[in-house]
Scaffold this motif. Sequence first.
Motif, mmCIF file in Angstrom:
data_model
loop_
_atom_site.group_PDB
_atom_site.id
_atom_site.type_symbol
_atom_site.label_atom_id
_atom_site.label_comp_id
_atom_site.label_asym_id
_atom_site.label_seq_id
_atom_site.Cartn_x
_atom_site.Cartn_y
_atom_site.Cartn_z
ATOM 1 N N GLN A 183 1.162 16.062 33.407
ATOM 2 C CA GLN A 183 1.113 16.437 34.371
ATOM 3 C C GLN A 183 1.985 17.065 35.879
ATOM 4 N N LEU A 184 1.122 18.168 36.359
ATOM 5 C CA LEU A 184 1.852 18.253 37.698
ATOM 6 C C LEU A 184 1.147 17.265 38.777
ATOM 7 N N ALA A 185 2.154 16.604 40.177
ATOM 8 C CA ALA A 185 1.242 16.610 41.094
ATOM 9 C C ALA A 185 1.790 16.539 42.266
ATOM 10 N N LEU A 186 1.526 16.255 43.180
ATOM 11 C CA LEU A 186 1.949 15.476 44.369
ATOM 12 C C LEU A 186 1.676 14.405 45.261
ATOM 13 N N ALA A 187 2.762 13.858 45.914
ATOM 14 C CA ALA A 187 2.681 12.081 46.529
ATOM 15 C C ALA A 187 1.745 12.851 47.840
ATOM 16 N N LEU B 11 -1.120 9.609 43.784
ATOM 17 C CA LEU B 11 -1.290 10.848 43.574
ATOM 18 C C LEU B 11 -2.089 11.887 42.978
ATOM 19 N N VAL B 12 -1.687 13.177 43.655
ATOM 20 C CA VAL B 12 -3.131 14.543 43.523
ATOM 21 C C VAL B 12 -2.289 15.556 42.388
ATOM 22 N N ILE B 13 -3.218 16.048 41.624
ATOM 23 C CA ILE B 13 -3.339 16.818 40.348
ATOM 24 C C ILE B 13 -3.088 17.331 40.785
ATOM 25 N N VAL B 14 -2.476 18.405 40.446
ATOM 26 C CA VAL B 14 -2.011 20.651 40.800
ATOM 27 C C VAL B 14 -2.197 21.328 40.034
ATOM 28 N N ARG B 15 -2.615 22.252 40.009
ATOM 29 C CA ARG B 15 -2.396 23.268 38.769
ATOM 30 C C ARG B 15 -1.383 25.058 38.537
ATOM 31 N N SER C 76 6.954 18.974 64.926
ATOM 32 C CA SER C 76 7.987 18.207 63.567
ATOM 33 C C SER C 76 7.261 18.776 62.489
ATOM 34 N N SER C 77 6.366 19.326 62.179
ATOM 35 C CA SER C 77 6.274 20.061 61.341
ATOM 36 C C SER C 77 4.698 20.891 61.683
ATOM 37 N N LEU C 78 4.750 22.092 60.424
ATOM 38 C CA LEU C 78 3.418 22.994 60.140
ATOM 39 C C LEU C 78 2.253 22.995 58.960
ATOM 40 N N GLN C 79 1.233 22.732 59.273
ATOM 41 C CA GLN C 79 0.141 22.823 57.681
ATOM 42 C C GLN C 79 0.384 24.422 58.184
ATOM 43 N N VAL C 80 0.654 24.616 55.805
ATOM 44 C CA VAL C 80 0.367 25.539 55.777
ATOM 45 C C VAL C 80 -0.462 25.419 54.663
ATOM 46 N N GLU C 81 -0.950 26.367 53.787
ATOM 47 C CA GLU C 81 -0.980 26.868 52.646
ATOM 48 C C GLU C 81 -0.734 27.561 51.910
ATOM 49 N N VAL C 82 -0.011 27.131 50.016
ATOM 50 C CA VAL C 82 0.876 27.354 49.701
ATOM 51 C C VAL C 82 0.285 27.619 48.328
ATOM 52 N N GLU C 83 1.256 28.298 47.751
ATOM 53 C CA GLU C 83 1.170 28.017 45.672
ATOM 54 C C GLU C 83 1.170 26.028 45.447
ATOM 55 N N ALA C 84 0.814 25.853 44.889
ATOM 56 C CA ALA C 84 1.471 24.507 44.777
ATOM 57 C C ALA C 84 3.014 24.426 43.831
ATOM 58 N N THR C 85 2.940 25.128 42.902
ATOM 59 C CA THR C 85 4.059 25.417 42.331
ATOM 60 C C THR C 85 5.313 26.261 43.414
ATOM 61 N N ASN C 86 4.781 26.438 44.562
ATOM 62 C CA ASN C 86 5.849 27.170 45.001
ATOM 63 C C ASN C 86 5.711 26.443 46.965
ATOM 64 N N ILE C 87 6.339 24.714 46.806
ATOM 65 C CA ILE C 87 5.940 24.911 48.173
ATOM 66 C C ILE C 87 7.089 24.605 48.866
ATOM 67 N N PRO C 88 7.510 25.374 50.134
ATOM 68 C CA PRO C 88 8.559 25.378 50.640
ATOM 69 C C PRO C 88 9.340 23.917 51.126
ATOM 70 N N GLU C 89 10.304 23.561 51.112
ATOM 71 C CA GLU C 89 11.135 21.955 51.336
ATOM 72 C C GLU C 89 10.705 22.497 53.588
ATOM 73 N N SER C 90 11.157 23.608 53.888
ATOM 74 C CA SER C 90 11.142 23.898 55.407
ATOM 75 C C SER C 90 10.726 24.713 55.633
ATOM 76 N N VAL C 91 10.389 24.810 57.358
ATOM 77 C CA VAL C 91 10.193 26.617 57.814
ATOM 78 C C VAL C 91 11.328 27.056 58.785
ATOM 79 N N THR C 92 12.399 27.324 59.442
ATOM 80 C CA THR C 92 13.488 27.892 59.889
ATOM 81 C C THR C 92 13.489 28.040 61.622
ATOM 82 N N VAL C 93 13.150 27.548 62.441
ATOM 83 C CA VAL C 93 13.038 28.358 64.004
ATOM 84 C C VAL C 93 14.680 28.039 64.590
#
Length: 234
Positions: free
Chosen positions: A71-75, A92-96, A124-141
């Motif tokens: 089962q795919l999940a995110l903390a 843990l929240v279940i994702v598809r 220090s962080s930005l809130q973004v909407e992304v595909e659960a299976t394509n989450i970036p580790e960080s954004v670079t400035v």
Amino acid sequence: MSNDTIKLQAQARTKFGKGAARQIRRENKIPAVMYGHGADPLHITLVGHDAMMALKNPNALLTIVLDGDEQLALAKDVQRDPIKPVIEHIDLVIVRKGEKVVIDVPVHLEGEAAPETLVNLDNSSLQVEVEATNIPESVTVSVEGLEAGTLILAGAVELPAGAMLITDPEALVVNVTQQISAEALEAELAEAEAEAGIEHEPTDEEAAEAEGEAAEGAEGDAAAEGDAEKSDDA
């Protein structure tokens, strides 16, 4: 972005309460609950070391393996011991696959701003909407060569393909200011303390210096009095 997942072996949990949780942690395991998509909450335990390593990246996509099923999940929430480097509980929240999730992505700065400037990271962080299976580790400035007075707002930060900004586009992310000298900083601090009515006890050096000045003043007064007496005698 990465489609890789981290597999974590899980076991079903049947005992609950603080005593049961302490026993689980004594066995170097972590109590957890997995929920989402209308499913009943599933109480499990995870191997402690494996889970801690996986969650070094808080947005890691996890594959929870329970009785052969995956089962795919995110903390969603990680409760840590305030003193010891121990995770006490994980939600843990279940994702598809293909599902979009809203997560906080850390902002990473690179480069060096212009000389005699300070780079302030206001968000220090930005809130973004992304595909659960394509989450970036960080954004670079990049702050390379930026002059004092430069502001970078959230809307100006380049996001990975497919990511949508949820944070207010007008939110300040980076503020480049003029570097203040030590003398100016000390003067500002002294002025602020004076306005607030804060008084400091003199240091030993300041006290010794004041005593020396007082002694010199006393000697000067004595000499002046002596000269005045001589003048009167004359």
